[in-house]
Design an enzyme around this catalytic site. Structure first.
Site, short mmCIF file in Angstrom:
data_model
loop_
_atom_site.label_atom_id
_atom_site.label_comp_id
_atom_site.label_asym_id
_atom_site.label_seq_id
_atom_site.Cartn_x
_atom_site.Cartn_y
_atom_site.Cartn_z
N LYS A 195 -10.40 -0.55 10.53
CA LYS A 195 -10.57 -1.71 9.65
C LYS A 195 -10.93 -2.96 10.45
O LYS A 195 -10.91 -4.07 9.93
CB LYS A 195 -9.29 -1.95 8.85
CG LYS A 195 -9.00 -0.85 7.83
CD LYS A 195 -7.80 -1.19 6.99
CE LYS A 195 -7.26 -0.01 6.23
NZ LYS A 195 -8.10 0.42 5.11
N CYS B 287 -4.74 2.71 -3.56
CA CYS B 287 -3.42 3.09 -3.01
C CYS B 287 -2.37 2.03 -3.32
O CYS B 287 -1.51 1.71 -2.49
CB CYS B 287 -3.49 3.35 -1.50
SG CYS B 287 -4.56 4.71 -1.07
N GLN C 29 -4.84 -5.29 6.94
CA GLN C 29 -5.91 -6.15 6.41
C GLN C 29 -5.97 -7.50 7.11
O GLN C 29 -6.72 -8.38 6.67
CB GLN C 29 -5.71 -6.37 4.89
CG GLN C 29 -5.83 -5.11 4.06
CD GLN C 29 -7.22 -4.47 4.10
OE1 GLN C 29 -8.20 -5.09 4.53
NE2 GLN C 29 -7.32 -3.24 3.66
N ASP D 67 2.80 -4.91 7.91
CA ASP D 67 1.59 -4.10 7.76
C ASP D 67 0.40 -5.05 7.93
O ASP D 67 0.08 -5.84 7.03
CB ASP D 67 1.60 -3.46 6.37
CG ASP D 67 0.31 -2.71 6.08
OD1 ASP D 67 -0.66 -2.85 6.84
OD2 ASP D 67 0.28 -1.99 5.06
N HIS E 91 0.87 -1.18 0.00
CA HIS E 91 0.00 0.00 0.00
C HIS E 91 0.91 1.23 0.00
O HIS E 91 2.02 1.18 0.53
CB HIS E 91 -0.84 -0.05 1.29
CG HIS E 91 -1.92 0.96 1.40
ND1 HIS E 91 -1.68 2.24 1.81
CD2 HIS E 91 -3.25 0.88 1.19
CE1 HIS E 91 -2.83 2.91 1.85
NE2 HIS E 91 -3.80 2.11 1.48
C1 LIG Z 1 -2.61 -2.95 3.48
C2 LIG Z 1 -2.90 -1.57 3.96
N1 LIG Z 1 -1.93 -0.86 4.55
C3 LIG Z 1 -2.12 0.37 5.02
C4 LIG Z 1 -3.34 1.00 4.89
C5 LIG Z 1 -3.50 2.38 5.43
O1 LIG Z 1 -4.37 2.38 6.50
P1 LIG Z 1 -4.84 3.76 7.17
O2 LIG Z 1 -5.36 4.61 6.05
O3 LIG Z 1 -5.90 3.34 8.13
O4 LIG Z 1 -3.66 4.35 7.83
C6 LIG Z 1 -4.38 0.33 4.26
C7 LIG Z 1 -5.67 0.99 4.06
O5 LIG Z 1 -6.41 0.70 3.14
C8 LIG Z 1 -4.15 -0.99 3.79
O6 LIG Z 1 -5.12 -1.69 3.20
#
Ligand SMILES: Cc1ncc(COP(=O)(O)O)c(C=O)c1O
Length: 420
Positions: free
Chosen positions: A240, A378, A217, A214, A137
């Site tokens: 999430k 993203c 998800q 990370d 992401h």
């Molecule tokens: C795999 C992953 N990493 C990071 C993020 C970023 O999360 P946040 O916008 O809650 O900081 C997302 C959000 O869609 C994501 O799906």
């Protein structure tokens, strides 16, 4: 723990659970959109919130609200106690050795920026390598690009195969002793791929690299235990996983976390301050400058209680059944291509339609009350890798049903006719 392990060990964990009753805990799922019952297939972007979380937030503001740590009055102690209890709840939820390893942040993005700026700023030097993957992401790419540019570090990427899995055959060439940190996602937010986290962390340790997972998800979707995974850092977002927006977590293994200087300065994170100099608290408080999101932390703890009552193994199994069913049904639709692996995946199905741009298809679906997401999610480099401008993404959670997937298929069938 990798995905394979979860599926084998926890099969039938969801037997006997009344999923329809659980769905009733989410008031928003009764909404109608454009005169159709809402079908919410956008949980990878943010999940809906159960009543127990909404109640916890209300209860906090009605009975506990005060600023934390600084106050000597009753309400402040009550708020501080609830806030610190939430930190312990998070530690238990992810199997951390201590609540001191839990830093509250605004979300995954802020957690990763903290690691890049504070840890990276201290330990990385010109020429060092930051290893990431092609499926990250933007929030696990851009902070590293900024850092690399500032200090002259180098970025390397584990490529993604056509089937949406990481090309781990390349790892011996990429994960060398020059790599100081290996950051990768647990579950891809576009492909649904579940990466073998424990194995990757072990390989990183062998070359002396620190690991950052990370878990945006995965944290709300499957068992995640930092000690079993063997990671140094793990980042995720409350919103999430049934909690409010604006609260997230950075887990840092005590030894690593305590070696990092503060990144934001301000109140709450200091021991003493003179006009010229300050002394800082230990982790985690040294990373929480200013008034924190107290209600958010309490809401996150309530969300974890709620998820644990159902059981993450059961949630994973339910998610997987929905995903498998959706993948089967997709094969009936002409002109649709699903990205990502055919098994070992999270509850995320990204697809492209020959005849319609993802934005048009997603807008079409919205007219029938079906909420999906269309675009690059993203993941611009990953979209480029697959030669598509973006995908339409249906993402599921434990409150979704097979009937909703059937309805999605009817809508998509109409879309195929409409756009042909
Ligand atoms: C795999 C992953 N990493 C990071 C993020 C970023 O999360 P946040 O916008 O809650 O900081 C997302 C959000 O869609 C994501 O799906």
């Amino acid at each position: 723990m990798n995905g394979e392990h979860i599926i084998i060990v926890h099969q039938e964990a969801s037997r006997g659970i009344d999923w329809k009753a659980i769905r009733e805990d989410f008031p928003i799922l009764r909404e109608h959109v454009h005169d159709h019952p809402l079908i919410y297939f956008d949980s990878a972007a943010t999940t809906q919130k159960p009543r127990s979380v909404l109640d916890a937030l209300r209860n906090y503001y009605e009975h506990q609200n005060a600023n934390v740590h600084r106050g000597l009055h009753f309400l402040s102690s009550r708020a501080t106690e609830a806030y610190e209890k939430s930190r312990q709840r998070v530690a238990d939820y992810i199997g951390a050795a201590s609540a001191d390893e839990i830093v509250f942040t605004r979300g995954t993005t802020e957690s990763i920026n903290l690691v890049a700026q504070a840890w990276g700023g201290k330990f990385l030097r010109e020429g060092d390598v930051i290893l990431l993957t092609e499926m990250e992401h933007h929030s696990n790419l851009v902070p590293w690009q900024l850092l690399a540019e500032r200090i002259g570090a180098r970025l390397r990427f584990v490529p993604v195969r056509d089937d949406g899995t990481l090309d781990l055959d390349q790892l011996p060439n990429l994960l060398t002793r020059e790599v100081k940190i290996f950051g990768f996602t647990h579950v891809s937010n576009s492909l649904g791929t579940i990466n073998p986290v424990a194995d990757l962390c072990r390989k990183a340790r062998e070359v002396g690299a620190v690991t950052l997972v990370d878990a945006a998800q995965s944290a709300g979707h499957m068992p995640v235990d930092v000690q079993e995974l063997g990671c140094d850092f793990l980042a995720f977002s409350g919103h999430k996983m049934c909690a409010p927006t604006g609260i997230g977590v950075l887990y840092g293994r005590a030894e690593v976390l305590n070696s990092i200087p503060p990144w934001h300065g301000g109140g709450e994170m200091i021991v003493t301050v003179t006009l010229e100099k300050s002394a800082f608290k230990k982790a985690p408080h040294r990373f929480e400058a200013g008034t924190p999101n107290i209600a958010g932390a309490i809401g996150l703890a309530a969300a974890m209680d709620y998820i644990e009552q159902i059981g993450r193994a059961a949630i994973f199994e339910h998610d997987s059944k929905l995903t498998r069913y959706a993948l089967e049904r997709f094969s009936e639709l002409p002109g649709m291509r699903v990205l990502g692996p055919s098994d070992q995946r999270g509850a995320i199905v990204g697809f492209v339609m020959d005849t319609a741009h993802p934005h048009d298809l997603t807008t079409f679906a919205d007219q029938y009350g079906l909420a999906m997401r269309g675009g690059h999610h993203c993941n611009q480099p990953l979209m480029r890798r697959f030669g598509v401008p973006g995908t339409t993404r249906a993402s599921f959670y434990f409150y979704n049903t097979v009937e909703e997937i059937d309805r999605m298929m009817e809508i998509l069938r109409d879309a195929v006719r409409f756009f042909s």
